[in-house]
Scaffold this active site. Structure first.
Site, mmCIF file in Angstrom:
data_model
loop_
_atom_site.group_PDB
_atom_site.id
_atom_site.type_symbol
_atom_site.label_atom_id
_atom_site.label_comp_id
_atom_site.label_asym_id
_atom_site.label_seq_id
_atom_site.Cartn_x
_atom_site.Cartn_y
_atom_site.Cartn_z
ATOM 1 N N ASP A 283 7.354 -25.189 -29.044
ATOM 2 C CA ASP A 283 5.939 -25.093 -29.391
ATOM 3 C C ASP A 283 5.661 -25.696 -30.764
ATOM 4 O O ASP A 283 4.513 -25.716 -31.214
ATOM 5 C CB ASP A 283 5.428 -23.656 -29.286
ATOM 6 C CG ASP A 283 6.122 -22.681 -30.221
ATOM 7 O OD1 ASP A 283 6.971 -23.117 -31.025
ATOM 8 O OD2 ASP A 283 5.813 -21.476 -30.151
ATOM 9 N N SER A 284 6.714 -26.236 -31.406
ATOM 10 C CA SER A 284 6.494 -27.081 -32.589
ATOM 11 C C SER A 284 5.705 -28.325 -32.208
ATOM 12 O O SER A 284 5.217 -29.052 -33.076
ATOM 13 C CB SER A 284 7.837 -27.484 -33.209
ATOM 14 O OG SER A 284 8.686 -28.072 -32.223
ATOM 15 N N ASP B 174 9.486 -23.926 -24.052
ATOM 16 C CA ASP B 174 9.047 -22.871 -24.971
ATOM 17 C C ASP B 174 7.676 -22.361 -24.521
ATOM 18 O O ASP B 174 6.689 -23.103 -24.576
ATOM 19 C CB ASP B 174 8.957 -23.460 -26.384
ATOM 20 C CG ASP B 174 9.127 -22.423 -27.460
ATOM 21 O OD1 ASP B 174 9.211 -21.222 -27.143
ATOM 22 O OD2 ASP B 174 9.176 -22.814 -28.649
ATOM 23 N N LYS C 133 11.942 -20.269 -22.987
ATOM 24 C CA LYS C 133 12.239 -19.503 -24.203
ATOM 25 C C LYS C 133 11.030 -18.661 -24.560
ATOM 26 O O LYS C 133 9.901 -19.143 -24.504
ATOM 27 C CB LYS C 133 12.578 -20.424 -25.376
ATOM 28 C CG LYS C 133 12.921 -19.640 -26.661
ATOM 29 C CD LYS C 133 13.389 -20.564 -27.770
ATOM 30 C CE LYS C 133 12.256 -21.295 -28.459
ATOM 31 N NZ LYS C 133 11.323 -20.367 -29.176
ATOM 32 N N GLU D 265 9.655 -15.494 -27.460
ATOM 33 C CA GLU D 265 9.934 -14.903 -28.765
ATOM 34 C C GLU D 265 9.851 -13.383 -28.722
ATOM 35 O O GLU D 265 9.048 -12.805 -27.997
ATOM 36 C CB GLU D 265 8.935 -15.431 -29.801
ATOM 37 C CG GLU D 265 9.061 -16.917 -30.077
ATOM 38 C CD GLU D 265 8.118 -17.394 -31.182
ATOM 39 O OE1 GLU D 265 7.410 -16.551 -31.783
ATOM 40 O OE2 GLU D 265 8.083 -18.605 -31.447
ATOM 41 N N GLU E 238 16.485 -17.420 -35.930
ATOM 42 C CA GLU E 238 15.776 -18.278 -36.880
ATOM 43 C C GLU E 238 15.593 -17.609 -38.233
ATOM 44 O O GLU E 238 15.089 -16.484 -38.333
ATOM 45 C CB GLU E 238 14.404 -18.695 -36.329
ATOM 46 C CG GLU E 238 13.642 -19.598 -37.295
ATOM 47 C CD GLU E 238 12.456 -20.312 -36.678
ATOM 48 O OE1 GLU E 238 11.751 -21.039 -37.423
ATOM 49 O OE2 GLU E 238 12.217 -20.153 -35.471
#
Length: 258
Positions: free
Chosen positions: A44-45, A82, A112, A114, A181
């Site tokens: 999602d960057s 993501d 992925k 979070e 992270e």
């Protein structure tokens, strides 16, 4: 042969380090895959690459569009999708729908998500039971920027113990790997030693089972560089010079030549 989630777990047992990077288009995906990257994350960057200030505004449709392009360029690496903010937090049904689209429409092999709190652990378990491989992500979670900021996580004993418990719970729920992270390196080492699934570090020291960075950071294309990233080549300067040379030759009628 294409890399699988089970192969990454075997690599941890064999002591083989996992190399991961992000991709957002066909060309980047093709180049990373050809260079031998093991895991390619459509992260999602992507939000930053699209001009957003944070990852929060990124939509599932935008992610699907770019992941499809990356998929066309990737033949060997494991492709992980993501899930963007608020596409899996409302309910496990919402998570199932979003993750299902990632696999069915974009050709991803895993998703992925979070966090490591109980609701997320339950979601991971439900997804895995449905046959959807899940990569966890704890520590600094960018989708929680308004709550956590961008500072290092897990610095106190209590915070560290909480992250260890979350990692163990994610593994028990069926996650095939976990991104750690921006946490202290000794904490990342502890977590890596306790798990049988691989840890992928980003700003978490050298004792993780693999490393991931945002490709734009590696190539010197980011406007703001994280403190834990390394620039291996400054493409921003190289592109600027090339464009300036081109513009100069056009204006001076040196290009095109006869």
């Amino acid at each position: 042969m294409p890399i699988t989630t089970q192969q990454l777990i075997q690599w941890k047992q064999q002591g083989q380090t996992i190399v991961a990077l992000t991709a957002w288009d066909y060309t980047t995906g093709r180049l990373l895959d050809a260079a031998g990257v093991d895991l390619i994350l459509v992260g999602d960057s992507l939000a930053v690459m699209l001009g957003y200030e944070t990852t929060i505004p990124l939509t599932l449709e935008e992610m699907l569009h770019h992941a499809k392009a990356v998929r066309r360029g990737v033949k060997r690496a494991l492709l992980v999708f993501d899930l963007p903010f608020l596409t899996y937090q409302e309910s496990f049904q919402q998570a199932m729908h979003s993750a299902g689209r990632a696999l069915k429409e974009a050709g991803a092999q895993a998703v992925k998500i979070e966090g490591g709190h109980p609701a997320i652990i339950e979601t991971v378990s439900r997804l895995v039971q449905a046959g959807i491989p899940v990569m966890g992500h704890i520590g600094l979670t960018p989708q929680s920027i308004h709550q956590l900021g961008l500072k290092q996580q897990g610095k106190t004993t209590t915070a560290g113990e909480k992250l260890i418990a979350e990692a163990i719970a994610l593994e028990a729920a069926g996650a095939f790997s976990i991104v750690l992270e921006h946490i202290p390196s000794d904490l990342a080492a502890q977590i890596s030693q306790k798990l049988t699934i691989p840890t992928i570090g980003i700003g978490a020291g050298s004792k993780c089972d693999g490393q991931v960075l945002v490709t734009a950071d590696v190539l010197g294309l980011s406007e703001r560089q994280p403190p834990f990233a390394k620039v291996y080549v400054n493409l921003s300067e190289a592109i600027a010079r090339a464009v300036q040379d081109y513009a100069s030759e056009v204006r001076e009628h040196k290009f095109p030549t006869k």
